[in-house]
Design a protein around this motif. Structure first.
Motif, short mmCIF file in Angstrom:
data_model
loop_
_atom_site.label_atom_id
_atom_site.label_comp_id
_atom_site.label_asym_id
_atom_site.label_seq_id
_atom_site.Cartn_x
_atom_site.Cartn_y
_atom_site.Cartn_z
N SER A 14 0.81 -1.23 0.00
CA SER A 14 0.00 0.00 0.00
C SER A 14 0.84 1.27 0.00
O SER A 14 0.31 2.36 -0.18
CB SER A 14 -0.92 0.01 1.22
N ASN A 15 2.14 1.14 0.24
CA ASN A 15 3.04 2.29 0.34
C ASN A 15 2.69 3.19 1.51
O ASN A 15 3.04 4.37 1.54
CB ASN A 15 3.06 3.10 -0.97
N ASN A 16 1.95 2.64 2.46
CA ASN A 16 1.62 3.37 3.68
C ASN A 16 2.64 3.01 4.77
O ASN A 16 3.43 2.07 4.61
CB ASN A 16 0.20 2.99 4.14
N PHE A 17 2.66 3.74 5.86
CA PHE A 17 3.46 3.34 7.01
C PHE A 17 2.84 2.08 7.61
O PHE A 17 1.66 1.78 7.38
CB PHE A 17 3.50 4.46 8.05
N PHE A 18 3.63 1.31 8.36
CA PHE A 18 3.05 0.19 9.08
C PHE A 18 2.85 0.59 10.54
O PHE A 18 3.45 1.55 11.02
CB PHE A 18 3.87 -1.10 8.93
N LEU A 19 1.99 -0.14 11.23
CA LEU A 19 1.55 0.25 12.57
C LEU A 19 1.73 -0.89 13.56
O LEU A 19 1.31 -2.02 13.30
CB LEU A 19 0.09 0.67 12.53
N LEU A 20 2.35 -0.58 14.69
CA LEU A 20 2.35 -1.46 15.85
C LEU A 20 1.50 -0.77 16.90
O LEU A 20 1.84 0.34 17.33
CB LEU A 20 3.77 -1.70 16.39
N ALA A 21 0.40 -1.37 17.29
CA ALA A 21 -0.51 -0.69 18.21
C ALA A 21 -1.30 -1.69 19.03
O ALA A 21 -1.59 -2.80 18.58
CB ALA A 21 -1.47 0.23 17.45
N GLY A 22 -1.65 -1.26 20.23
CA GLY A 22 -2.43 -2.08 21.14
C GLY A 22 -2.22 -1.57 22.55
O GLY A 22 -1.62 -0.51 22.76
N PRO A 23 -2.67 -2.30 23.54
CA PRO A 23 -2.50 -1.87 24.93
C PRO A 23 -1.06 -2.05 25.39
O PRO A 23 -0.30 -2.82 24.79
CB PRO A 23 -3.43 -2.80 25.70
N CYS A 24 -0.69 -1.34 26.43
CA CYS A 24 0.64 -1.54 26.99
C CYS A 24 0.83 -2.99 27.41
O CYS A 24 1.77 -3.65 27.01
CB CYS A 24 0.86 -0.60 28.18
N ALA A 25 -0.12 -3.49 28.20
CA ALA A 25 -0.03 -4.84 28.73
C ALA A 25 -1.34 -5.59 28.49
O ALA A 25 -2.41 -4.99 28.43
CB ALA A 25 0.28 -4.82 30.22
N PRO A 49 -0.64 -1.62 7.03
CA PRO A 49 -0.13 -2.89 7.55
C PRO A 49 -0.08 -2.85 9.08
O PRO A 49 0.53 -1.93 9.65
CB PRO A 49 1.28 -2.98 6.95
N TYR A 50 -0.72 -3.82 9.74
CA TYR A 50 -0.95 -3.70 11.18
C TYR A 50 -0.44 -4.91 11.95
O TYR A 50 -0.73 -6.05 11.60
CB TYR A 50 -2.44 -3.49 11.46
N ILE A 51 0.28 -4.63 13.04
CA ILE A 51 0.76 -5.64 13.98
C ILE A 51 0.19 -5.31 15.36
O ILE A 51 0.42 -4.20 15.87
CB ILE A 51 2.31 -5.66 14.03
N PHE A 52 -0.54 -6.24 15.96
CA PHE A 52 -1.11 -6.01 17.29
C PHE A 52 -0.02 -6.11 18.34
O PHE A 52 0.73 -7.08 18.39
CB PHE A 52 -2.21 -7.02 17.59
N LYS A 53 0.03 -5.10 19.22
CA LYS A 53 1.04 -5.05 20.27
C LYS A 53 0.42 -5.25 21.65
O LYS A 53 -0.60 -4.65 21.98
CB LYS A 53 1.78 -3.70 20.23
N GLY A 54 1.04 -6.08 22.45
CA GLY A 54 0.64 -6.22 23.84
C GLY A 54 1.75 -6.93 24.61
O GLY A 54 2.27 -7.95 24.16
N SER A 55 2.14 -6.39 25.75
CA SER A 55 3.19 -7.03 26.55
C SER A 55 2.59 -8.16 27.37
O SER A 55 1.58 -7.98 28.05
CB SER A 55 3.83 -6.01 27.50
N PHE A 56 3.22 -9.34 27.31
CA PHE A 56 2.70 -10.46 28.09
C PHE A 56 3.11 -10.36 29.56
O PHE A 56 2.48 -10.94 30.43
CB PHE A 56 3.10 -11.80 27.47
N LYS A 57 4.15 -9.57 29.82
CA LYS A 57 4.50 -9.23 31.19
C LYS A 57 5.29 -7.93 31.17
O LYS A 57 5.88 -7.56 30.16
CB LYS A 57 5.30 -10.33 31.88
N LYS A 58 5.25 -7.22 32.29
CA LYS A 58 5.96 -5.96 32.43
C LYS A 58 7.03 -6.13 33.50
O LYS A 58 6.75 -6.08 34.70
CB LYS A 58 4.99 -4.83 32.81
N THR A 68 2.39 -6.34 36.83
CA THR A 68 3.39 -6.95 35.96
C THR A 68 2.78 -7.93 34.96
O THR A 68 3.44 -8.30 34.00
CB THR A 68 4.46 -7.70 36.77
N GLY A 69 1.53 -8.34 35.17
CA GLY A 69 0.91 -9.24 34.20
C GLY A 69 -0.09 -10.18 34.83
O GLY A 69 -0.26 -10.23 36.06
N ILE A 70 -0.76 -10.95 33.97
CA ILE A 70 -1.80 -11.87 34.43
C ILE A 70 -1.30 -13.31 34.42
O ILE A 70 -2.06 -14.24 34.69
CB ILE A 70 -3.05 -11.76 33.54
N GLY A 71 -0.03 -13.49 34.13
CA GLY A 71 0.55 -14.82 33.98
C GLY A 71 1.09 -14.98 32.57
O GLY A 71 0.40 -14.65 31.61
#
Length: 273
Positions: A14-25, A49-58, A68-71
């Protein structure tokens, strides 16, 4: 790095920027699916172009009583469900060598936190999984020094690597983005601008990081104008009650307008090249 080497990544032409986005954790399955569903709707509409972001632990928290996380495996399974439900790739942070192999079973991109980007063994472990590796630039590092971090991944027989700028420490309690570093780091790998973390105000007396989310649009637009390949944004439908980094997250309701404006700006920038 080839974007189309990341599984399930759409609109790579698409010649667009790609995106990493989602909640912190990852706070739970319902919240992760709710956020992902909305972002997928927006990015499909705008062909981002989209990549879902989420930390599995902090692992890096200011206080011992911080969330720090849910496990680990519980959160990683939620990330996998997001990917399977919406047919998008996912990215999560790793903090220890053992995290690399574990997380690689569930996600498509492994992210190295900024404070850990000089940890050679961690970078090599991430590279050896064969996954795409996202290197956060250390708040204490120059753009030029990121060449060595990138080379650690490449020298481990993995050329799927990107750099994310998340600001540089300015004094003790503020961050600043030096946009001169964008073209420098683009010599080494595709560059992402982490808009929300660049607006953090760390080391507050309360032990809870502050932020300036009212400047998200300003920083994001400046990033697109200076030629970043991707944008990183943490977003939540209720930032004030998010369990991590709520002070600098974008409200989910504001995301579509921002991405629409950034897409229009990207088209203008592309026309000038």
């Amino acid at each position: 790095m080839k974007l189309d080497s990341i599984p399930k990544l759409k609109y790579t032409n698409s010649n667009n920027f790609f995106l990493l986005a989602g909640p912190c954790a990852i706070e739970g399955e319902e919240m992760a699916l709710r956020i992902a569903e909305r972002i997928v709707e927006i990015t499909d509409k705008l062909e981002i172009p989209y990549i879902f972001k989420g930390s599995f632990k902090k692992a890096n928290r200011s206080r011992v009583d911080s969330f720090t996380g849910i496990g680990d495996e519980k959160a990683l399974k939620i990330l996998k469900k997001v990917s399977e439900t919406f047919h998008v790739p996912t990215v999560t942070d790793i903090h220890e060598i053992s995290d690399a192999e574990l997380a690689a079973e569930y996600v498509d991109v492994l992210q190295i936190p900024a404070f850990l980007v000089r940890q050679t063994d961690l970078l090599v472990a991430a590279a050896k999984t064969g996954k795409t590796v996202n290197l956060k630039k250390g708040q204490f590092m120059s753009p030029e020094s990121m060449k060595h971090a990138v080379n650690k991944i490449i020298d481990s027989n993995n050329d799927q690597v990107m750099i994310t700028d998340r600001g540089t420490m300015f004094g003790y309690q503020d961050m600043v983005v030096d946009f001169r570093g964008i073209p420098v780091m683009k010599q080494y790998a595709p560059v992402v601008l982490d808009v929300t973390h660049s607006l953090q105000q760390p080391n507050q007396s309360s032990g809870v990081t502050g932020g300036r989310p009212e400047l998200i649009s300003t920083i994001a637009r400046a990033g697109i104008a200076t030629g970043v390949d991707g944008i990183f944004i943490e977003t939540h439908f209720d930032p004030s009650n998010a369990k991590s980094d709520g002070a600098n997250m974008l409200h989910l309701d504001q995301l579509e307008k921002l991405l629409t404006n950034l897409t229009a700006l990207r088209k203008t920038v592309n026309s000038l090249q």
